[in-house]
Design a protein around this motif. Sequence first.
Motif, PDB file in Angstrom:
ATOM      1  N   PHE A 128      -7.997   1.564  -1.546  1.00 41.61           N
ATOM      2  CA  PHE A 128      -6.963   0.637  -1.090  1.00 41.61           C
ATOM      3  C   PHE A 128      -6.277   1.163   0.168  1.00 41.61           C
ATOM      4  O   PHE A 128      -6.015   0.404   1.114  1.00 41.61           O
ATOM      5  CB  PHE A 128      -5.930   0.391  -2.193  1.00 41.61           C
ATOM      6  N   TYR A 169      -8.354  -6.910   1.891  1.00 36.47           N
ATOM      7  CA  TYR A 169      -8.284  -6.976   0.429  1.00 36.47           C
ATOM      8  C   TYR A 169      -7.987  -8.393  -0.037  1.00 36.47           C
ATOM      9  O   TYR A 169      -7.223  -9.122   0.584  1.00 36.47           O
ATOM     10  CB  TYR A 169      -7.176  -6.036  -0.069  1.00 36.47           C
ATOM     11  N   ALA A 207      -4.565  -2.047 -10.636  1.00 35.19           N
ATOM     12  CA  ALA A 207      -5.802  -2.325  -9.885  1.00 35.19           C
ATOM     13  C   ALA A 207      -7.016  -2.233 -10.801  1.00 35.19           C
ATOM     14  O   ALA A 207      -7.904  -1.406 -10.625  1.00 35.19           O
ATOM     15  CB  ALA A 207      -5.935  -1.350  -8.715  1.00 35.19           C
ATOM     16  N   ILE A 242       0.824  -1.202   0.000  1.00 32.45           N
ATOM     17  CA  ILE A 242       0.000   0.000   0.000  1.00 32.45           C
ATOM     18  C   ILE A 242       0.866   1.263   0.000  1.00 32.45           C
ATOM     19  O   ILE A 242       0.538   2.269  -0.637  1.00 32.45           O
ATOM     20  CB  ILE A 242      -0.950   0.016   1.219  1.00 32.45           C
ATOM     21  N   TRP A 249     -16.180  -3.399  -4.447  1.00 28.54           N
ATOM     22  CA  TRP A 249     -15.913  -2.846  -3.115  1.00 28.54           C
ATOM     23  C   TRP A 249     -17.203  -2.769  -2.312  1.00 28.54           C
ATOM     24  O   TRP A 249     -18.299  -2.811  -2.864  1.00 28.54           O
ATOM     25  CB  TRP A 249     -15.285  -1.454  -3.215  1.00 28.54           C
TER      26      TRP A 249
END
Length: 242
Positions: A189, A197, A149, A139, A155
């Motif tokens: 993220f 995740y 991504a 990250i 999500w």
Amino acid sequence: MKIIVGVTLYNSGDVVEKTLGSIMSQTYKNFVCYITDDLSTDNSADIVENFIKGDDRFHLIRNTEKRYQGGNYDLICRDTEGVDDEDIFIEVDGDDWLANSKVFERVIEIYKSGDIWIANGSFKYSDGRMGFSQPVKDISSLRHGPYTASHLRTWKIFLWRSIKPEDLIDENGYWWSCACDLVFMYDMFELSGLDHYIFMETVHYIYNDTNPFNEHKQYMPKINQMVQITKNKTPRERLIRG
């Protein structure tokens, strides 16, 4: 678990029935699909209206202002009645389609496997080439490496609602016209962290690279500008849920 499908539509009259057909064919039935027509100049919206007639899971929204990708998703995720924090959002562009009828089933299994807030996965181009999606592994360096991504992107709705709406708008007060996925994916993220995740290895998504309206065919200078903007942005702090 309920799935919210967001389909952004612009001049895709020649393929949108294939897009929506791939959603209608899903074996997991607990979903609602919102199709936002972003001021198409062809007959896309009329085709959609006829195609979804009689299926109350599908809702066509005819925009009165240009909202582009980020603005359309914000309309669905933040402003639509009946869309709840724990619902799972799945994005499907109006000129792309899902790889098979089991996509929603597998996404539900992923989210049931742990405290998952965000999951993306693999795609193929419509000519059969493998796409560039890769798992996010760090990250802290996310904004400074190559963007991987990509689709399928999913999500939890509460994660989107944790994005700052002003970050989806450019310096002139308009919705970002391209590459807004750099803004919202990086933010989500960073908000979620790797422990919330999962990367889905299975190909769930077909990207139609033949559409002349694809961003990378029309807006590369603007996309490059967005890359620099997102690289220089202060990373978001982790979201703590009580």
